[in-house]
Design an enzyme around this catalytic site. Structure first.
Site, mmCIF file in Angstrom:
data_model
loop_
_atom_site.group_PDB
_atom_site.id
_atom_site.type_symbol
_atom_site.label_atom_id
_atom_site.label_comp_id
_atom_site.label_asym_id
_atom_site.label_seq_id
_atom_site.Cartn_x
_atom_site.Cartn_y
_atom_site.Cartn_z
ATOM 1 C CB SER A 108 36.494 38.747 39.960
ATOM 2 O OG SER A 108 37.100 39.771 39.216
ATOM 3 C CG ASP A 166 38.254 43.784 45.974
ATOM 4 O OD1 ASP A 166 38.926 44.458 45.172
ATOM 5 O OD2 ASP A 166 37.429 42.917 45.621
ATOM 6 C CG HIS A 204 39.806 41.508 43.090
ATOM 7 N ND1 HIS A 204 38.450 41.599 43.326
ATOM 8 C CD2 HIS A 204 39.926 40.869 41.888
ATOM 9 C CE1 HIS A 204 37.789 41.063 42.330
ATOM 10 N NE2 HIS A 204 38.654 40.604 41.443
#
Length: 380
Positions: A151, A317, A350
């Site tokens: 991320s 995601d 995610h």
């Protein structure tokens, strides 16, 4: 596979000012970090782990006397795990602006002697990488075997290859993107507005009032948490299950289990995270865009990179979708850089980069096996 055991955070103070991309500077600052494993004599086996929004330097292991204090990537980092601390010297750093010990909004401003609050300068991904590089200098690490992050951590890993191309041999960028989409910036802005419109925010100087803008933080976390999960995982875990046996016909109280879950996540987050830090870190996410300085040409942005790359995405995601990872891969391929790409069919959204997925961990293990062999060859 085992744990690294009990760990103790360390601190490093820097008196030399850190210039920031905004034109401001941090005149005096401290970074908190942890290390796991042993740095070999050739200093060729160091791996830097970059943290995401609400994580910290505490990557693996636990704190003595504190139950349930495992590091946020403890399932990945440790003896016999994919990032094997019997082969690698792993470093986790808490970034400036955070609320977990490094200099941030809650720290004393040397100019006033009072907490920075909203006066803490805006920081960027590039600023964080510069701070990390200084810490590695102090640790005597001239070149990293690898830098890894998911991320926002993945953005930092990518930025390392552009800011310090000669200092990193491998980059593992997981569940990340070359910049935020308009939708992602929109989510961040709604979360920030929830915080700054909380009556307890006081323009970011709530410390002086002895309050915390918990209501805004709760809503911000609820918004963020929704984006970290996939529709399928939410449906499987909660569906339309009611909290009570019968409908309450209320617009104010909890009716569905998913509402209860989100409120719990928001409440828990508001107890440990700082609102000013949330504003700073989401804005750093917004600003990251290495192609911007190259007329939007991502391939030109990645031209200076020398590292080999592993890029990993997850099919469900939707916040950092596989399409965004493929943009990174294309830019690397256009430059004929060495890149491996894995798209994992995982149901978790995610958050998959934090979870135990056998295929995901197998990909990382196989790649890091090669990184370890390369580091060993440096010793030979």
């Amino acid at each position: 596979m085992g744990s690294v055991g009990h760990v103790t955070p360390q601190q490093m103070h820097f008196a030399q000012p850190l210039p920031l991309r905004s034109g401001a500077q941090l005149a005096d600052y401290t970074l908190v970090y942890e290390t796991y494993g042993t740095l070999n004599a050739e200093r060729s086996n160091a791996v830097l782990v970059c943290h995401a929004l609400n994580a910290s330097h505490h990557v693996a292991g636990s704190y003595e006397g504190q139950p349930r204090s495992e590091g946020w990537w403890d399932n990945l980092v440790g003896p016999g795990k994919p990032l094997d601390t019997e082969r690698f010297f792993v470093v986790g750093v808490n970034n400036p602006g955070s609320c977990f010990g490094s200099t941030g909004p809650m720290s004393a401003n040397p100019t006033t002697g009072r907490p920075y609050g909203a006066d803490f300068p805006v920081v960027t991904v590039e600023d964080w990488v510069d701070a990390q590089a200084r810490l590695l200098d102090r640790l005597g690490i001239a070149q990293l075997a690898a830098v890894i992050g998911g991320s926002l951590g993945g953005m930092q890993a990518l930025s390392w290859t552009l800011q310090y191309p000669g200092r990193v041999r491998h980059c593992l960028a997981i569940a990340t993107a070359p910049n935020l989409s308009a939708q992602n910036i929109a989510f961040n802005e709604v979360a920030r507005r929830a915080i700054v419109t909380d009556p307890d925010f006081h323009g970011g100087h709530y410390y002086a009032h002895g309050v915390v803008p918990k209501r805004g933080l709760r809503v911000a976390r609820m918004i963020g948490h929704i984006t970290y999960l996939s529709d399928d995982s939410m449906e499987q875990k909660f569906g339309r299950a009611l909290r009570d046996a019968e409908l309450g016909y209320t617009t104010q109280d909890i009716e569905f289990q998913i509402e209860s879950y989100l409120r719990h996540q928001g409440e828990k987050f508001s107890e440990y995270f700082d609102a000013n830090t949330y504003l700073l870190i989401t804005r750093a996410l917004d600003y990251f865009d290495p192609a911007r300085a190259h007329g939007g040409d991502l391939a030109r942005a990645f031209a200076p990179a020398l590292a080999k790359f592993l890029v990993v995405s997850f099919t469900t995601d939707w916040r950092f979708s596989p399409a965004r990872s493929r943009e990174i891969v294309k830019a690397l391929v256009d430059n004929r850089h060495d890149v491996t790409y894995a798209e994992i069919a995982a149901p978790h959204g995610h958050d998959a980069f934090l979870l135990d997925d056998a295929r995901y961990h197998a990909v990382l293990r196989a790649y890091l096996d090669n990184v370890a062999a390369e580091a060993a060859a440096v010793r030979a």
